[in-house]
Design a protein around this motif. Structure first.
Motif, mmCIF file in Angstrom:
data_model
loop_
_atom_site.group_PDB
_atom_site.id
_atom_site.type_symbol
_atom_site.label_atom_id
_atom_site.label_comp_id
_atom_site.label_asym_id
_atom_site.label_seq_id
_atom_site.Cartn_x
_atom_site.Cartn_y
_atom_site.Cartn_z
ATOM 1 N N GLY A 1 -37.505 -41.472 -16.379
ATOM 2 C CA GLY A 1 -38.441 -42.442 -16.904
ATOM 3 C C GLY A 1 -38.653 -43.592 -15.942
ATOM 4 O O GLY A 1 -38.003 -43.685 -14.890
ATOM 5 N N CYS B 1 -33.515 -46.730 -15.700
ATOM 6 C CA CYS B 1 -34.650 -46.027 -15.115
ATOM 7 C C CYS B 1 -35.235 -46.797 -13.931
ATOM 8 O O CYS B 1 -34.836 -47.920 -13.633
ATOM 9 C CB CYS B 1 -35.721 -45.766 -16.170
ATOM 10 S SG CYS B 1 -36.594 -47.232 -16.749
ATOM 11 N N GLU C 1 -42.315 -45.702 -19.848
ATOM 12 C CA GLU C 1 -41.664 -46.192 -21.056
ATOM 13 C C GLU C 1 -42.194 -47.555 -21.463
ATOM 14 O O GLU C 1 -42.194 -47.899 -22.651
ATOM 15 C CB GLU C 1 -40.151 -46.263 -20.853
ATOM 16 C CG GLU C 1 -39.514 -44.914 -20.640
ATOM 17 C CD GLU C 1 -38.008 -44.971 -20.771
ATOM 18 O OE1 GLU C 1 -37.493 -45.873 -21.469
ATOM 19 O OE2 GLU C 1 -37.341 -44.124 -20.175
#
Length: 301
Positions: A149, A177, A251
């Motif tokens: 992500g 991430c 995200e």
């Protein structure tokens, strides 16, 4: 005392999505979650529930609503502390007041009345424009990933402040991430002329300015987050197009907004409006302190 994550609920599908996002954020950041319903929300959005003999009072309806949201949050994140509040006032005012004592406000993208046909609900837009803390509008479909992500940061011209960048780094670190920092650049309209810039390469000059802006923002903060992998992207084109492309599958998309005057609140530029209305993922609008704009730079967020 750590400030809580505050989520506004109105019973709509979008607000339940906001509860899910807020519960996960509270768990990641080790903060309490506060669930708030303003009892005049339906009036603000232009509707009023039908009252019948077997329908509970508005107060009972509101209490059931926040209780349901609390149960949902504790099921998703059992370890977090969750409190609820029903406020008998107009939604925007209530949420803005909540934001003065919150780490961030989380809202769904739409209401549940006629306003739901619009791209962004009026409450979410008004709060994102005026809140003193970061506001997350939970756009897009929830992502389910075991690892990987990315968080996307839009670097605008507020180079005197790093509030949005620091928020983005914190989000990337808590999620484990990558952070993708995007700085878009283009020729000013007055210079899109059929003759060359005297003294050199137009494209090279504007790209260099974009690179210097990114360096100023990231250079101040990156050293505080050595565990966060950063990809810097300098892209030729309009900021809103580039950010929408990068936000696909992300995200979270983080943008900054300038505070001009207390009576006016945040200036949501055209790029921020585009992100709040069209981004395919949740959008965080982070207020930048007054005076953060860099002289001579065109606003891009």
């Amino acid at each position: 005392m750590e400030l809580p994550v505050v989520v506004g609920v109105d019973g709509s599908k979008g607000s339940l999505q906001a509860v899910d996002w807020a519960a996960a954020e509270a768990e990641r950041s080790n903060r309490a979650l506060r669930i708030v319903h303003a009892s005049l929300w339906e009036h603000y959005e232009g509707i009023r529930p039908e009252i019948s003999a077997d329908r509970p009072s508005e107060q009972v309806f509101a209490e059931n609503l926040v209780a349901t949201a609390q149960k949902r949050a504790t099921h998703l994140a059992p370890g977090i502390e969750v409190s609820t509040e029903v406020r008998a006032e107009e939604a925007v005012s209530a949420l803005l007041e909540e934001g003065t004592e919150a780490a961030l406000l989380v809202l769904g993208p739409r209401g549940h009345g006629p306003i739901a046909a619009m791209l962004l609900g009026s409450v979410s837009l008004a709060v994102a424009a005026r809140a003193r803390c970061p506001v997350v509008v939970t756009r897009g479909e929830p992502l389910h990933r075991p690892t990987g992500g990315r968080v996307v940061l839009g670097i605008g011209s507020t180079t005197g402040s790093t509030a949005a960048a620091r928020f983005a780094f914190e989000q990337a670190r808590s999620r484990g991430c990558e952070l993708v920092a995007v700085r878009a650049w283009s020729f000013p309209p007055s210079e899109n002329m059929p003759y060359p810039l005297v003294g050199g390469d137009q494209a090279g000059m504007y790209r260099q300015q974009a690179e210097e802006t990114a360096d100023r923002v990231l250079g101040v903060i990156a050293g505080d987050y050595p565990e966060v992998a950063v990809e810097r992207k300098l892209v030729a084109g309009t900021a809103h197009q580039m950010l929408l492309e990068e936000a696909a599958g992300a995200e979270l998309l983080v943008v900054g907004a300038k505070r001009r005057h207390a009576a006016i609140g945040l200036q949501l530029g055209r790029v921020n409006h585009a992100m709040l209305h069209h981004a395919p993922c949740p959008v965080a609008v982070v207020p930048e302190p007054s005076g953060s704009a860099h002289p001579g730079h065109q606003e891009t967020t």
